[in-house]
Every structure is written in C-alpha cells, then in structure tokens.
Scaffold this active site. Structure first.
Site, short mmCIF file in Angstrom:
data_model
loop_
_atom_site.label_atom_id
_atom_site.label_comp_id
_atom_site.label_asym_id
_atom_site.label_seq_id
_atom_site.Cartn_x
_atom_site.Cartn_y
_atom_site.Cartn_z
N GLU A 1 1.00 16.64 6.43
CA GLU A 1 1.48 17.11 7.69
C GLU A 1 2.08 15.99 8.59
O GLU A 1 3.34 16.34 9.03
CB GLU A 1 0.52 17.91 8.47
N GLU B 1 0.98 -1.30 0.17
CA GLU B 1 -0.08 -0.10 -0.01
C GLU B 1 0.91 1.13 0.12
O GLU B 1 0.60 2.24 -0.68
CB GLU B 1 -0.83 0.01 1.30
#
Lengths: 342, 381, 342, 381
Positions: free
Chosen positions: D366, D242
C-alpha cells in the site's frame, strides 16, 4: 542516437507525438481506411522493408527497431497497414526472386497476404481453394498473396480479388478473399513461421503503444479533472488503480522488449515462439485492461465516441486478437517453453 | 384489470403475466443489443398502456396497477425473462412517482394521463458536465423573475433527450446556501424557446445520450414541483426498484450463455481452459442470483433496502463485464467486428461495449465503494 | 425469536460474542486440543443431535439452524469437533439401531468417523484395511466409526485405535487410523452422501463465521489505528479494499444460506450437491481472501502470533480444504448443476 | 583474492563463484524454510568470511571484494541459485556501507573488521510500534546529557535482535523540528544497561522479530555516526541492491516448482484446470524475470534505480503470494498442517505463511503504491 531512438523519432512524421487524432478520425469507416500518401511515405522511409535484407532492397533492421516503430504507430493509432505490409515483404523476400518485392518496398504496390483460413490461428495450412479471411485493410490492397499447399511444401501465389468487407471497431475492416492465384515462388515453411511470429510480436508492440498512450491520457485527466473540490487524481483509490495500470504497462514493455531481444539474438524456433507468445499474451491482456480502465476512470466522457480515449479501447479490441488471441498464445507458450525451473 | 390481478396468488400471477408477455411482446423487439429509441419501443409501450400494465407501481387511482412489491418484482422478472425491451420509461419510473408524492393536484391531473397514453415522453435532466459524480454540484441557473424562472446552463448525459417532448430538471434556485439546499425541481417542454439538444455518440456509436443547452429559457412558476429549494431531497428519495433492477443477474446469465455459444462457434467448447473459466463464472452467477433473491425477498416482504444494496450493483455489473471480457478473448478476430458475427447471432464486441457504462452511470463503482465504506462499514471520512 | 436466532444466541455459551480468545489460545497445540467439559455442554444443548430426528433422541433441526450454529462456532474459533460429531451421529442414526448413538448425543462418548482414505476427497469407498486419514481431533475420540465396503453396500464398523497424529495450523490435529473394527450396522450409501454434504456445508458456514469475525476485527483496527495523523480507515484505497472484502462476506452468506434453504427444502441429490459445492467454493476462497487481507491490513502486528487476527487466518487454512477443496467442489458443482440458462 | 576476480570476465566470474559455492555452501543449510538464526547460519558466514567474500560491495581497502555492480549481481544470483541461506547480514549490508560513507575513521577501524570476522552481529533498530509505515514518526527519545545521550523508548520488528550483540538505532535528538530533521544515527551494544529484548513469535511461530526496550540507556557521544540530526538522511539513502534483491524471481520460481511437485503428489498434474493455472503462472514468472533483468542490467551499467524499482517488489511479492495461495488450494488437508507434508518435502502452509510478510515489511504494498503514484506518476497529493 541509437537506431531505436532514430526510428521512434522518425515515426512522428506519421503518428504525431502531440496526440492530434484528427487525421485518424477522418479516416475511420472510410475505404480504404488509410491514407495512400502516408503509406507511400512510410515505404519511402524504409519501414515496409524493415525486415528485408539490404541486398534485397530492404533496410535490414532488427526486431527491436521494428517493435519500437510499431509501438509508436500504435500510440498514434495510425491505420496504415504496417504489419501486414512488412509481413508480405518478408514472404516475398523469402521466395528469393519472386516479383513484386520492389514495388511493395517502394510503396507503389500493396499486396496483402491472405494466409488465414479461420479465426484465431497462427497456422497457414495453405488449403487450395479455401477462402482466406481476416485480411486487415483488404480494401486498400493492390493485390493479394496466397500461401498455397503443393507437393511437399508451400507455394506463394499472387492473385487479384475483390474482397468481401466487414468493418472493425477501430474504423478499419477485414476482407475475405476467394481467389485463384498464379504461382510466383516457393515459400519456405520456416520463413512463413518466422514472419508470423514477427507479425505477432509487432502487434504486441503496437498494443504497448496503445495502452501507454491511453494511460498517459488518463494520468492527465486524473491530474486536472476536479470533483468534490479536488483533482480526482488525489483520491487514493484512483492512485492505486493508476499504479496497477502502470505495473501492467511496465510488464508489457519488459515482455515485448525481451522478446525482441530474443529474436534479434537468433533464438531457435521453440524459444522464439515462446518469447513471442509470452509477449502477445501480456500485451493482449494488459492493453484491454488498461484501455478499459482508461474509459472507466474518465467516467461518462470516456464512454463517448467524441473523446479520444475510447479510440484506444477500440483499437485494443481489434489488435488484441490479431495474430492470435491470448488464449491461443498461452497454449502455444506452454508447447514451446522450456521448464520454469531451469 | 387491477382487481382481477389482485385476486391471483404469486404463482398464478406469474403464469398470467408470462402468458400475456409471450403473446404480446413483439418478437422483433426482444433482446435488443442496444436501448431502443421511442420510435422503436413505441409499439410495445402502447401495448402495455392499452393493457393497463405500463405503471405497475402507481396507485390504481392514478391509472397504475397498484401492485404490491412482490408482484412488481415478478412482473419485472418475467419481462426480463422474455427479453422485453426497455421502454421510454422516465415518465413512468421517475416522474410519475415523484408527482404522485409531491406534485400539485393540477400537475397530477395534467401530466399523469399523458404519460400513460404515451402522449408525453420525458427526459431526466440531472447530470452536468462539471458535476460528474458530485451531482449536487450542479449549476444550471434558475433566476427568479416573479412570474417565471429563467434558466441558463447545460445538462449532459441525458438519455434520449432527442426523443422527449418534456424534460424535468434540477436547477439551482439559490446560490447562497449549502449546495444540496438550493436546488429546485422544474418541468418544461422540450420545445421551449432557448432549449437546444446535441446528441452524443457513445462508444457503441449510438446516440443514447444528449447534451441539452438552456439559453434564457422561461419556466412558469406553476411548473415547480413541490417546494422551492427542495428538489434535491425529492430526487434523492427516488430510489426504488431501479436499485435492485440494475443488479439483476439476467444480463450476466445471457452473457454467459452467449459465451458458451461463442465457444461452440470457435470450436473451443471442450477446451479445458474454457471449461474451467466457464465453471467459475457459473459459480459466480449462482451466488449473484442468491444475493439478488435475498434482496428481492426483502422487498417482497415490504422491507426497504439500505445502502448495502449497492453491493448487488457492483457484483452484477462487474461480473457482466468480466463475462464480456471473456467473450472478447474467446472471439478471435470477431472480437474486433463492428457488427454481429456472421452466422451465429453473436456480437462479442457489442456485449463488451454494452457492459462498459454500467459501472460508470447510476453511481460509478468507485462512488458506490465510497458510499458503502461510510454508510455500511462506518469507516471514518 | 426464530429457531435460528435462538441457536445463535445459545452459541454464546461456547463462543463468547465479546471475542475473548484466551480459552482458545490455552487449548492450542495441546491434546486432545479441546475441552471435554465444553463438549459435554454442547451435547447437552442438543447440538450433537441437531440433525438426528427427535424419535431417535436428536433435536431434528434444519440445515439453517446447523449452519447458524457452525457460523457462530467459527466466529469464536471453538476447537470442539462439532461437525465431526454431528457427522458420526448422522451415520449412527442412519444405521437404525446401531449402538452408541445415545452416548454420542449425550456427550459421554465421542466416536469419530474415519471415512477418508486420501487427501481432498468427498468419496468414502470403504476399502477394507485401508488406513483412514485426516480424522480431525482424533486424539479426543473415545473410539472410531469406519464405513467399510461389503457385498453390495457399506457396513459401519466400530473400532478402537491409537491414532497417529499430525498437528494443524489452528492448534488442532489430524489422526491417521489403521484398525479393524466390529460391524455394528448397515450404512445406506445415500445417508453417507447426505451426511458428507451436510458436513461440507457446515464447514462452509464455519468459514463464514471465521471470515466475518476477522473482517470485523479489521474494521475496528481501520477505525482506530492512526498513521500520518489520521485513522488509516480514512484512506480511500483501504476503504475500497474493505468494501471488496465486505462483498465477499455478503456473497458467502448469500451462498451458504441459499444452500441451507435448498437442503431444508429437500432437494434431489444433484441439486443438493450443486448447492453445497457452490457454497463451499465461495466460503473456501472468500475466507482465505478475507483472512489474508485482514493480516495484511493490520500490517506488522497482524503477522504476529500474539495478535488474534492471525488465528483466523490459521483456522481458514485448515477449514478451507476440509470436506473438499475449492478445486474439488468446482468440479463437483459442474458435474451436478443444471445448465445456467434455465 | 580481489585481484584475481577482477581479472575474470563475467562468464568466468560466474563459473568461478558457482564452483566455489557448490563446493562450500553446507548442503544442510540450503533452501531453508525460514530465515536462520546466527547460531545456524554461522558456519556459512565464517566460510564466506574466510574466503573474503562476505562483503562484495565494500571497497577492498576495508576488507570487501570491491566488485562492480555486474559482478555483485552475479554473485547474488549464484547464491540464490544454490539456495544459500541468508546470513546475519545487517552489519554487512546496512551498517558497513553507512559507516564507510559517514563514519569516523575510529568507527571504521573499530567496527568494520569485527563485522567481517563475525565478532559483531548487528541488529537494525528503525521501526517503532506507533510509527508503522510512517517511519519518520519515530519517538525513541535521546536526551543530550553532555558526555552521552540517554535513550528511552521502544523499537519493534527488529529482526533477530536476540542474536545481535550490537544495534544501530534511529533516535529522536530534536523534537522541535520537522519530524525527519530531528533524528540521529547511534550505535550501542545490546548488553548496555537498560536494554531488554522480547522476542515476538510470527505467524510461522518463529521468533524472527523482537521488541527492544530502552530504559535510560546511555550512549557515549562517540557512538554517533555522522552529524547529529542527519540520521534520517543517512538511513534513507541506504537503498541499494536490497531494492532489487527483494524483487528477485527466485522465490516465485521455487514456489512454482513446488506447486508442480505438489500437483504431482496430489494426482492432479494432468488436471486441465491446474495446467491452465500453471501456464498463467509460468507466463507471469517469465515477465517478472524480464523485468528483473531490465533493472539488473541497468544496475550492471552503473545506473541508479528510481522509484519505479518498487514495481518490481510489488510484482514479485504479489506473484509469490498468489503462487502460495494456489499451493494451499492444491494441497487438500495438507494445507492445514503445521509441519511439512509427510513423504515429499513439501510444505504448502509454510510457503503460504512465508509469503505473507513480504507485502508488509520493507515498504508495504500500500505504501509503495502511494509512493509510486506521487514519485513516478506525479499524481497530486
């Protein structure tokens, strides 16, 4: 140890990994601006003949090795004109039995190629009599090579000249040459194109070393410099800024090394040009971005000449546009790349 | 002098100062690539002094022009328009107003006329090597020895300390209190025994900054300005027109004009990629001008500017930097030259280096963003 | 209280300052997509006739007041078609004694102007018979106005039509009109140009309100949302991001209000177009940047339809390109601006 | 099946899977604008299942293909190339490997075949409303009542919980320890008494996410995977392909092709400003591909990827976002449409919204920058 690792290792002889730049500072703004003994040492290590076949006296290495070496020399800010030297060697070798190759490869002579007739170009029209400009480290040349147009092709001439010098921000210089030469061979246009591409890519690799080292210095500074009672590297805004710079370094490495692999796989001219131009665009933009940010993140001390980080910015200012600016390579990439959605 | 200018409306005032600057500002000093040393800006300093225009903001009774905010800004605009060089102005801009507000009568009578005459050239001694953006962390030690203080320590990034004959410093006179509360404002001559100066070359190889070392330097008690331990408050309050001056669009406008001339010199003036980039810069410059004029209009109305004026500095300095980045990419090999390009008087490398310190000094862009997030956006610490 | 302050204050009747968007949510994806009673109220407050001279029944206010009102309605996401209504009023007024102005100004009728023949344009060639596209909130129109080319100029036609509807992200819609109309007056080209500029600027002002409110919501969220045991607004990287957004909002306000002042000072056409295009470029770019970042900074909840911040993003997606995209206005600015270094 | 594929070299393997996908992937399901519900991707799921290709990474003895890393990546690349839709893959990608590693023999024997057959469709219950990026702060309470746990609390951002008949959750089984150390991994059917599901519309007005509420839901003890209080460790280690899949250049490549078609539709394909922008995107895409191939080659060599692979996610998602931003500006009024543009099958608004969540979920940009600054750059906390 792979050949790439070996050549990186050996580069330490000229560009010490420890980051001591006293040799580089001492040579700035002098003539010829580099150390002839070091140059000879580089030649003896086979670096000048890196891209020349073994049966012509070279070491016949690939672009992966050439880029690794250029990167290390960029990291150490070595002022010796490796890329111009390798470039001349490629042209002499391409001419077959042109004289002077052996002396160049051994470090005895340093003929520099005066191919450029204007700023920001990768074309060498070989206009007879046209002054040749922006020859790096020309004051250290023992002579010059000039591609000159002749019926149906290009000749390579050898010339003596006293270059007119302008100094550069990194402490080196460019020379302008106006000279008539003596024909020493026929220069295949393909070979010149390929040599220009290889020089552009090696320059991108130098920029990779330049940005990576200035970024490393900046990380060290962020880890140690205290402000408001904490290391400034603990401030999240600076951390994210640092990550953005790392991203540029990572992309530059991916781009440069992919281009080297493309060339080493013997890509057709268009694919070669596209790969080189792409790497040069990224390296030029990223190196200026990273070295600028390195100065900014160092604050006031970064803006002094005595602190080393500024030397990397000045080197990037010079190399970013050598063998073509980002703007030029962007256009060149589009003219040569196959469509994105292949 | 002052009287006749007061009578002029803003339009007439602008025309008047423009005419005088055109006639009097030495052409060879205009649009300098670097900040000029005292030896170089002195002729212009003395002309302004002789005309009585050296200190636009000082009251008339102290020898200033006593101009209102609007006329001060007009004068600044006209000086910028003509590329007048920055003079050695620490005395005029920083020390004078502070002395007028907090100095003793004796200090005012002695020092102000000497600033106006050019007899005293002042350096500002605030920054220290280990303080950086945390200015109040300064450590220059002033030990009270009754008649005088004794100073030991170091200042750095002192602009043209090698030109100055006097220096004003912030020194720590009390270590036992909060860092902002133990700082005093002292005046001393540069030839005081124990002071030594070391110039620092900047990236443009220019000795604009100096380090100043203090080794047991004596400062008589009457060289304290205002009250002891109040120096930080005085110095911090000294934020006037500099805050808007540093946001002037003039640098960016000049830089953009240079970019265009550079494109012409490089044969790329009609390159669509350049034209698109140029259009974007033009638009940004126009909005910077609009922002500058908002703040400038507020000042002219006599308002004081809040923390948000720092936005102007960020926008102006970062735009100028991006314009010089573009000059660098446009210039080909000329981008790497140490001196201006042969032929057209363009110096992309010089512009690029000139743009660097503006986001570091006078509040770095990072510090200004910290301040704005607290003071303007009220985000939590 | 200045006229601008008064009009901002009165806007609260339609776009409540408190930020309750339940009325807006209820109207999304319905027809006509706005509240006719609110529209009538807006007309009664003189808003539709804002730019029509008092002797023609309007309120004769300046662009400063118009922009202030548009900004407030943007802040409140009011779906009522103020800008299209004001635009129609300007055209009817410019025709002199064209019928229908009074009914429009009073809120009884809502003739919308179908001027656009393709996407992303500020030109209304008035091609006879050409379908007119992208009429905002066309399903709420009581009829249509069509600029139509005739010998040497433009006529204004009134038409009845059933528009073909496509829905928009903000819950409103565009209509396509194919109709023959009845000539009701002569339309001065200058008046049409000016009305288009005013509509573009008012749209920029709406975007200013949109971005400012979404930014305000984001600041509130940053102050209160806790993560890792602290309000996320205490994280420096997010603080700096917020400052960058504030800078965009501040520049947008400076740009829009400077353009309004330029128009109110009666600028010549080129200066007017340059000022408007500049403001629209900034507002389009900044509003998308700010509303995008607002969603990002809210994290997962920002990406849900039920949380209000997304409504601002969707409004910006629609308004950013109304009356010309940033790309169009960039070209238009350059075609009309005097040189930078004046 | 497995045996014959093992014998193929990579080139032959690629040709083989390409041919099969071309012949079998339903054309009407390819290149979907949104992620498909189970009811929509079921035909393709069942085809993969019947072919034995549903679980490339699972060992052959559990019904997987047992492919090496290189061939797994080739299969992914070929699926992407053909625009094959993402299937309801939580069971295959997440639960299966975890059970194979940590599950009991009974759990493996029961659950793995039901995943392969499509009998069980799993949802992943990790996120909670007050945890956000601080995932380990989760509060779903599991109280030990001897024979079973009783669950109370809430999960959110559960992809297609409204499709699933089973869910695996991280629940807090010990409040007295460090937050990462009191979490267990539990399995439960979606029809357990006390579970309720509320779909959440996203900005694309699509019910991709759900909230799941747990009101005194009983979970028998044999539905614990592995050891109690070790759930966080198991879940965290589940980072395989993934991490590189989300960095695939495919989305950006498709987005850029769409931008070009959009420019053609808008009559701006020859606009120099567009061509310059397009060139820059092409260059960035080429470098993203080079980076992707570096990581992909490392995986193929059997290496594990360190923290730096997050760079790939940041670059890929942020590039795709900027490409969709450009689509929006290019599209004129079409940028605001709710449905695809009439005529060419382009949907700039849909692309733009599709690009939004990629920088929020799976580690926001972030948070990834925080992690990189610590783990890769070794900057201090």
């Amino acid at each position: 140890m792979s050949m790439v690792e070996m050549i990186r290792d050996s580069a330490g002889a000229v560009a010490p990994r420890g980051g001591d730049l006293s040799r580089i500072r001492a040579l700035r703004f002098t003539r010829p601006g580099f150390d002839r003994a070091v140059w000879r040492q580089m030649a003896e290590m086979g670096w000048v003949g890196l891209r020349v076949a073994e049966d012509q006296g070279g070491t016949g290495l690939g672009m992966a090795e050439y880029c690794a070496l250029a990167e290390e020399l960029g990291r150490g800010l070595a002022p010796e004109p490796l890329v111009p030297g390798v470039f001349s060697a490629a042209l002499l070798a391409a001419c077959g039995d042109a004289p002077g190759l052996e002396a160049l490869l051994s470090g005895e002579a340093l003929p520099l190629t005066a191919w450029q007739e204007r700023a920001d170009t990768l074309e060498a029209p070989g206009t007879p009599g046209a002054p040749r400009v922006f020859v790096p480290m020309a004051a250290g040349a023992t002579g010059f090579l000039l591609p000159v147009r002749e019926d149906g092709g290009l000749a390579l001439q050898a010339a003596e000249a006293t270059p007119e010098i302008v100094e550069t921000q990194d402490g080196g210089h460019y020379g302008t040459i106006a000279a008539q030469g003596t024909r020493i061979g026929t220069l295949p246009a393909k070979a010149l194109d390929q040599a220009l591409d290889e020089a552009a890519l090696a320059t991108a690799a130098m920029l990779l070393g330049v940005m990576e080292r200035s970024f490393g210095m900046t990380l060290d500074y962020l880890r140690t410099r205290q402000q408001f009672g904490k290391p400034i590297g603990s401030f999240q805004a600076l951390q994210h800024r640092a990550v953005d710079l790392q991203i540029q370094v990572t992309l530059s490495r991916a781009s440069v090394e992919a281009a080297a692999a493309t060339l080493d796989a013997g890509a057709a001219p268009a694919a070669r040009r596209a790969a080189v131009s792409r790497a040069k665009v990224r390296a030029a933009e990223a190196s200026l971005l990273v070295t600028r940010a390195a100065v900014q993140l160092h604050g006031a001390i970064g803006y002094t000449d005595e602190y080393d980080v500024g030397l990397y910015l000045r080197k990037a200012m010079v190399l970013a546009n050598q063998f073509g600016s980002a703007a030029l390579h962007r256009r060149r990439f589009m003219a040569n790349a196959v469509d994105a959605d292949e | 002098m002052g009287e006749s200018l007061d009578a002029l409306d803003e339009v007439a005032f602008r025309a008047h100062v423009r005419g005088w600057i055109e006639a009097n500002c030495p052409p060879e000093l205009r649009h300098p690539q670097r900040r000029l040393h005292w030896r170089d800006n002195k002729p212009w300093y003395l002309k302004l002094s002789a005309q009585g225009w050296l200190a636009p903001a000082w009251p008339v009774e102290h020898g200033g022009m006593g101009l209102d905010a609007a006329k001060q800004l007009i004068l600044i605009e006209e000086l910028e328009r003509h590329g007048a060089p920055r003079i050695s102005d620490m005395g005029v801009l920083m020390l004078g107003p502070l002395l007028i507000k907090h100095g003793s009568e004796a200090q005012k009578a002695h020092f102000l006329p000497r600033i106006l005459s050019g007899e005293d050239i002042w350096a500002q001694g605030y920054s220290e090597p280990n303080a950086g953006s945390d200015l109040a962390a300064l450590r220059l030690e002033a030990i009270d020895q009754g008649e005088h203080w004794v100073l030991n320590g170091q200042k750095t990034w002192i602009t043209f300390a090698n030109d100055a004959n006097w220096i004003f410093v912030l020194a720590r006179t009390d270590k036992g209190v909060k860092k902002q509360e133990g700082i005093s404002f002292l005046l001393l001559p540069m030839d005081s025994p124990g002071i030594s100066v070391r110039p620092i070359l900047n990236l443009d190889l220019h000795d604009e900054f100096c380090e100043v070392f203090f080794d047991a330097v004596r400062v008589p008690k009457d060289r304290l300005v205002g009250e002891v331990n109040k120096g930080w408050t005085y110095a911090k309050a000294l934020l006037g027109f500099e805050r808007i001056a540093i946001g002037s669009p003039r640098l960016s406008a000049n830089g953009l004009a240079a970019l265009k001339r550079l494109a012409e010199a490089m044969g790329r003036a009609e390159d669509p990629a350049f034209l698109d980039q140029y259009a974007r810069f033009r638009l940004e410059l126009a909005d910077l001008k609009a922002l500058y004029e908002r703040y400038s209009a507020a000042l002219k109305r006599g308002e004081t500017l809040g923390a948000e004026v720092s936005i102007l500095k960020i926008v102006a300095t970062e735009l100028f930097q991006r314009i010089t980045d573009a000059q660098l990419e446009m210039a080909g090999e000329h981008a790497g030259l140490l001196h201006p390009m042969p032929g057209p008087a363009l110096h992309p490398a010089g512009q690029f280096l000139l743009a660097r310190p503006s986001t570091i000094f006078g509040g770095s862009s990072e510090i200004l963003r910290n301040v704005l997030s607290r003071a303007l956006l009220e985000l939590p610490a």
